[in-house]
Structures are given as C-alpha cells and as structure tokens.
Scaffold this active site. Structure first.
Site, PDB file in Angstrom:
ATOM      1  N   HIS A 124       0.870  -1.180   0.000  1.00  0.00           N
ATOM      2  CA  HIS A 124       0.000   0.000   0.000  1.00  0.00           C
ATOM      3  C   HIS A 124       0.912   1.237   0.000  1.00  0.00           C
ATOM      4  CE1 HIS A 124      -2.813   2.934   1.807  1.00  0.00           C
ATOM      5  NE2 HIS A 124      -3.781   2.127   1.441  1.00  0.00           N
ATOM      6  N   GLN A 204      -4.051  -4.804   7.205  1.00  0.00           N
ATOM      7  CA  GLN A 204      -5.022  -5.824   6.778  1.00  0.00           C
ATOM      8  C   GLN A 204      -4.883  -7.118   7.568  1.00  0.00           C
ATOM      9  OE1 GLN A 204      -7.490  -5.220   4.753  1.00  0.00           O
ATOM     10  NE2 GLN A 204      -6.787  -3.248   4.012  1.00  0.00           N
TER      11      GLN A 204
HETATM   12  N1  7TS Z   1      -1.596  -0.687   4.693  1.00  0.00           N
HETATM   13  C1  7TS Z   1      -2.503  -1.464   4.084  1.00  0.00           C
HETATM   14  C2  7TS Z   1      -2.126  -2.853   3.665  1.00  0.00           C
HETATM   15  C3  7TS Z   1      -3.793  -0.984   3.872  1.00  0.00           C
HETATM   16  O1  7TS Z   1      -4.685  -1.759   3.277  1.00  0.00           O
HETATM   17  C4  7TS Z   1      -4.119   0.328   4.300  1.00  0.00           C
HETATM   18  C5  7TS Z   1      -5.469   0.923   4.040  1.00  0.00           C
HETATM   19  C6  7TS Z   1      -3.143   1.077   4.948  1.00  0.00           C
HETATM   20  C7  7TS Z   1      -1.887   0.548   5.126  1.00  0.00           C
HETATM   21  C8  7TS Z   1      -3.403   2.449   5.467  1.00  0.00           C
HETATM   22  O2  7TS Z   1      -4.254   2.426   6.551  1.00  0.00           O
HETATM   23  P1  7TS Z   1      -4.668   3.785   7.253  1.00  0.00           P
HETATM   24  O3  7TS Z   1      -5.634   3.386   8.300  1.00  0.00           O
HETATM   25  O4  7TS Z   1      -3.423   4.394   7.780  1.00  0.00           O
HETATM   26  O5  7TS Z   1      -5.288   4.632   6.175  1.00  0.00           O
HETATM   27  N2  7TS Z   1      -6.160   0.338   2.975  1.00  0.00           N
HETATM   28  C9  7TS Z   1      -7.277   0.802   2.397  1.00  0.00           C
HETATM   29  C10 7TS Z   1      -7.910   0.088   1.368  1.00  0.00           C
HETATM   30  O6  7TS Z   1      -7.506  -0.959   0.906  1.00  0.00           O
HETATM   31  N3  7TS Z   1      -8.994   0.788   0.995  1.00  0.00           N
HETATM   32  O7  7TS Z   1      -9.082   1.886   1.737  1.00  0.00           O
HETATM   33  C11 7TS Z   1      -8.015   1.916   2.626  1.00  0.00           C
END
Ligand code: 7TS
Length: 414
Positions: A124, A204
């Site tokens: 990501h 995830q």
């Molecule tokens: N890493 C992974 C693998 C993710 O899926 C996400 C968010 C993040 C980091 C970031 O998370 P945050 O809470 O800091 O924003 N993934 C997603 C998605 O797949 N669709 O919307 C957000």
C-alpha cells in the site's frame, strides 16, 4: 458447527439494518474500513457523557477514570498482539502515521547512503511512499520482492534480494488487493540473518489473523483500529523496546517530555515519548470495546468464518466467464479480499451497478499503483469480507455481478 452466532453478530451492528437504494445494505468494503458494533458506539457516548477529561495530568476523578480507561486499552492491545511489554505499544492516528513515525525517527537515524530498503511489489502507498521519501533524502535505494504468477512472495527471489546492504524489510502482512498472506516469519529469518530489521504493515493482517509479534518475529508492527471494528483516528505502532528507546521523538510538545528547561528538554519514557499532545482519548477507549468484541468471537473463529466465505465466493465467481480474479486461488493462503475485473469494463462501472443493488464494494487502484502497473490494469473491483458477512450476501453480490456482466456486455476474458 458454526464458528459463532452470525445472526447475533449482525444484530450487534446497527448500520446493517439500513437500506441503500431501496435494498438492504450489503457491505463488502471492509478492507477500506469495518463497521462498528453498538458496544463501540456506546463506549464513545459513555466516555463523553460520563468521564470526558484530559488524561495523564488531572488529579480529579474524571481525569483518573479517563486515564485508566485509556491505559487499559494499551494493555488490551498488548495482549491482542501478544507483545511482551506494555511500554512498546504506542498510539498513533492510523497505520500510515505509525509507518511515518518509524521512517522519520528510526529511518533518519539509521539509514545511510547506499543502504537498501526492501519492500514487496504489493505494498500500500502508506508502506511505500514514506520509504521512497526517506531513501531519496538519505541516498538509499528501494529494492522489491517480486510476486509469483499467483501473487505470492517468491522466497527464493527474496533470499537473493535480502543481503548485506539491506537495512530494513518493510512488508504487508496481508495484501489489500490480492489478499495474499505474506510469510513474514520466513522473511524475518532472512532479514535478521542479514542484520536488517523488519517492519510489518498489519493494517489488513491484524484485523483478520491471530497475531503474535513474537511469532511474526518482526521488529515493528503497525495497524489501524478502524479496520477492526474500532473508530477512525486510532493506529498502533509496536516496536522492540530497545529500538524505541534508542529512537528520537517523531512529534514533540506536551506529554512527550520528562523535563523542559529554557534551552533543552529531557524526553518522557516509553511509550509517552512518542505520544505528543492530547491523544485521541475517546476513540482509543472505544477501540478497547472493539478489541473485546473480537476477543469474544475469538480470532481463530474470525479467520475460519472468512476462509469459509472466501472459498464460497471464489467458487461462485468461477460461474462468471468474463471475470478475472487476482491473487492466490486457495482460500487458506489468502484473506477475505477478492479483487477482480471484467475484461474491458471499467471497475468503477462495476462498483456503480452494484451500488444500485445496495452492495458496497471498492473500485480503483486501492492505493497500490505500482501493483496495478504490474497487473497492467488501471484498477480493480474489490469485495472484502468481515465477521458479519454471509453466504447469502455473497449470492446477492454474484447475482448483481451477473447482471452487471449482462449490462456491460460480454467480452472474453484473457
Ligand atoms: N496498509 C494497508 C495494507 C492498507 O490496506 C491500508 C489501508 C493502509 C496501510 C493504510 O491504513 P490507514 O488506516 O493508515 O489509512 N487500505 C485501504 C484500502 O484498501 N482501501 O481503503 C483503505
């Protein structure tokens, strides 16, 4: 035997009784954020109605109650990830902020010109862009773990890439696009043998898999509570205490100090050194209710339920001649995330047609543009499951997809 009482679980989530476009909501966008059970919503209201106060500073009853509720959640999280000690559990705003904390604090102190940071090809942007910025600032290099045809880590290639120049291996625990579960402990073995550290992006993985930082054998773990039934605005960084002790603060100001003079400062001890300013007290406290809820279900049961749903969905998707599904086809090797495309149909169109039937999925690049480039697509449609989803909902999803396929026209898949 059912892993848990699914009907009762669904009753615990008020939002699941709403309609969208005249149809009952089918929420299949859990990889983006999960829905919240009533107990989490109540924990928020209860805090604001009964003991709203700032923490770690007051000597009055409200502040003491708020402080002990906030700190009790730190302990729940320590237990949830089987971390050996409490002071290495740090609250952040989200997983993204936790990665940035490590990149700024550990990275700027330890990454030198010529060093290599190893990432997987399915990260990501949150576990990619901070390392890109750090690498360009420090004259370091990003190196990639390539994926196999089925979207899995190639351990042989990993062994050839992780070596003497590697300072950090930063990998996701589970892909938010392919669903792939990454063999973190195997990668950690390679990394540690090369003298490198391992950061695991558990955004995830942690919500769906029983997690132990000791079993993962990682050095840092980050995740977000909003993907595991908690409110938005709470993330966690876990790090090995000796690493965190040696790291300079990320943000500075109130709460993170021990003593301040006109010209110098002595930092607070862990974990407070990394929690500058008034934290997100209410949402941390409500996150505790989310952790308790998952513990009541049991993470093994959560996983079993998702394997069952994923197996069922993958099987049913075979009925769609035009659908191309990405990632491992064995439900035991992946999480409940299914990315797919219909040849020549834009994933946004699929998302819109499904929305007309009250079905929420996500379409786009999922913040994984380099992976999209590898897959040679602009984006994918993605359905992602959690504890409250049912086979019946997957049937509705399949019916709507069949309808979408008809509307959009048939183009043979490759
Ligand atoms: N890493 C992974 C693998 C993710 O899926 C996400 C968010 C993040 C980091 C970031 O998370 P945050 O809470 O800091 O924003 N993934 C997603 C998605 O797949 N669709 O919307 C957000």
């Amino acid at each position: 035997m059912k892993a848990f009482d699914l009907e009762q679980v669904r009753k615990d989530f008020p939002i699941l009784s709403r309609a969208v476009n005249g149809k009952p909501l089918v929420y299949l966008d859990n990889a983006a954020t999960a829905q919240k059970p009533a107990c989490v919503i109540q924990a928020l209201t209860n805090y604001y109605e009964h003991y709203n106060a700032n923490i770690h500073r007051g000597i009055h009853t409200l502040s003491e109650e708020a402080t002990s509720a906030y700190e009790a959640v730190r302990e729940s999280i320590r237990d949830f990830i089987a971390a050996p000690c409490l002071r290495s559990v740090i609250f952040t705003r989200n997983a993204t902020e936790a990665v940035n904390l490590v990149a700024h604090s550990w990275g700027r102190t330890n990454i030198l010109p010529g060093d290599e940071i190893v990432l997987s090809a399915m990260e990501h942007h949150s576990n990619l862009v901070p390392w890109q910025l750090l690498a360009s600032e420090r004259g370091a290099k990003l190196v990639y773990l390539e994926l196999t045809e089925s979207g899995e880590i190639d351990l042989q290639q990993a062994a050839s890439v992780i070596g003497a120049r590697t300072k950090l291996v930063a990998v996701t625990m589970m892909s938010n696009v392919l669903g792939t579960i990454v063999p973190v402990a195997e990668l950690a073995k390679l990394a540690h043998a090369a003298g490198a550290l391992v950061l695991v992006d558990g955004a995830q993985g942690v919500p769906h898999l029983k997690t132990s930082v000791t079993e993962l054998d990682c050095d840092f773990l980050v995740f977000s509570l909003h993907k595991m039934l908690g409110p938005t605005g709470v993330g966690v960084l876990w790090g090995r205490p000796e690493l965190l002790e040696a790291m300079p603060p990320f943000l500075s100001g109130g709460d993170m100090i021990g003593s301040v003079w006109r010209d110098r400062v002595k930092f607070n001890e862990l974990p407070y050194k990394f929690e500058a300013g008034t934290p997100n007290i209410a949402d941390v406290i409500a996150s505790g209710a989310a952790i308790d809820y998952l513990n009541r279900l049991g993470m093994d049961n959560v996983r079993a339920h998702e394997i069952e749903l994923t197996k069922y969905a993958l099987n049913r998707m075979k009925e769609l001649d035009d659908a191309l599904v990405y990632g491992p086809l064995d439900a035991n090797k992946r999480g409940g995330v299914i990315s797919f495309n219909f040849a020549d149909v834009h994933p946004h169109d699929i998302g819109q047609i499904l929305n007309e039937s009250g079905i929420a999925i996500r379409a786009g690049h999922h913040c994984c543009q380099p992976l999209m480039r590898d897959l040679k697509v602009a984006g994918t449609a993605r359905a992602s499951f959690y504890i409250y989803n049912t086979k019946d909902e997957i049937d509705q999803f399949l019916e709507a997809l069949q309808e979408a396929d008809k509307v959009m026209g048939h183009v043979a898949c490759r």
